[in-house]
Design a protein around this motif. Sequence first.
Motif, mmCIF file in Angstrom:
data_model
loop_
_atom_site.group_PDB
_atom_site.id
_atom_site.type_symbol
_atom_site.label_atom_id
_atom_site.label_comp_id
_atom_site.label_asym_id
_atom_site.label_seq_id
_atom_site.Cartn_x
_atom_site.Cartn_y
_atom_site.Cartn_z
ATOM 1 N N THR A 59 0.863 -1.176 0.000
ATOM 2 C CA THR A 59 0.000 0.000 0.000
ATOM 3 C C THR A 59 0.898 1.225 0.000
ATOM 4 O O THR A 59 1.806 1.338 0.828
ATOM 5 C CB THR A 59 -0.915 0.037 1.241
ATOM 6 N N TYR A 60 0.659 2.101 -0.958
ATOM 7 C CA TYR A 60 1.394 3.355 -1.076
ATOM 8 C C TYR A 60 0.420 4.513 -0.852
ATOM 9 O O TYR A 60 -0.708 4.468 -1.332
ATOM 10 C CB TYR A 60 1.942 3.550 -2.498
ATOM 11 N N THR A 61 0.888 5.541 -0.169
ATOM 12 C CA THR A 61 0.185 6.817 -0.118
ATOM 13 C C THR A 61 1.095 7.816 -0.807
ATOM 14 O O THR A 61 2.248 7.993 -0.388
ATOM 15 C CB THR A 61 -0.084 7.265 1.332
ATOM 16 N N LEU A 62 0.596 8.399 -1.876
ATOM 17 C CA LEU A 62 1.368 9.397 -2.611
ATOM 18 C C LEU A 62 0.713 10.756 -2.433
ATOM 19 O O LEU A 62 -0.522 10.849 -2.332
ATOM 20 C CB LEU A 62 1.441 9.063 -4.099
ATOM 21 N N VAL A 63 1.538 11.794 -2.381
ATOM 22 C CA VAL A 63 1.033 13.157 -2.256
ATOM 23 C C VAL A 63 1.627 14.016 -3.368
ATOM 24 O O VAL A 63 2.791 13.862 -3.737
ATOM 25 C CB VAL A 63 1.344 13.759 -0.868
ATOM 26 N N ARG A 64 0.769 14.908 -3.881
ATOM 27 C CA ARG A 64 1.231 15.823 -4.926
ATOM 28 C C ARG A 64 1.999 16.962 -4.256
ATOM 29 O O ARG A 64 1.531 17.571 -3.308
ATOM 30 C CB ARG A 64 0.053 16.374 -5.722
#
Length: 152
Positions: A109-114
Amino acid sequence: MSSIPAAADTAAITAVLDRLADAWSRGDGDAYGALFTPDATYVTYVGTLYIGAKEIGDAHQALFDSFVKGTRLASETVGIRLAGPGTALVVTRGDTYKGRPGKLHKIQTYTLVRQADGDWKIAAFQNTKHQAVMEAISFRFQPASKPAAHAL
């Protein structure tokens, strides 16, 4: 509320994961760590917690130079969804390999942020080794615990 990202966001997020796999294949800890936010969290399937892009990159360089030297990442995206403006949740199946990829034994599980410049970075990562035998036992004795997404 989560939603399906626009095609441009999906492409940009997928490109981050592609660069991650490329950095791994090259054994480049600096490039690997650069894909994470300065305060990112990274949990390995054995439960090791790394905090921050630098620590993630440095630890991976040590791994690239030893235990995982010469390996590559195999990955299959299960889903990408937006959790809010500028935040994406990604679930993948994957594993490391030498030669030809085999069965994908881990779920990530990845959480990516702009970022302010529009680029996406990884803010959190969790890797879990799939325990098929234990899962099958659980489902046999408690069928109601079987998720709809069991095929993961």
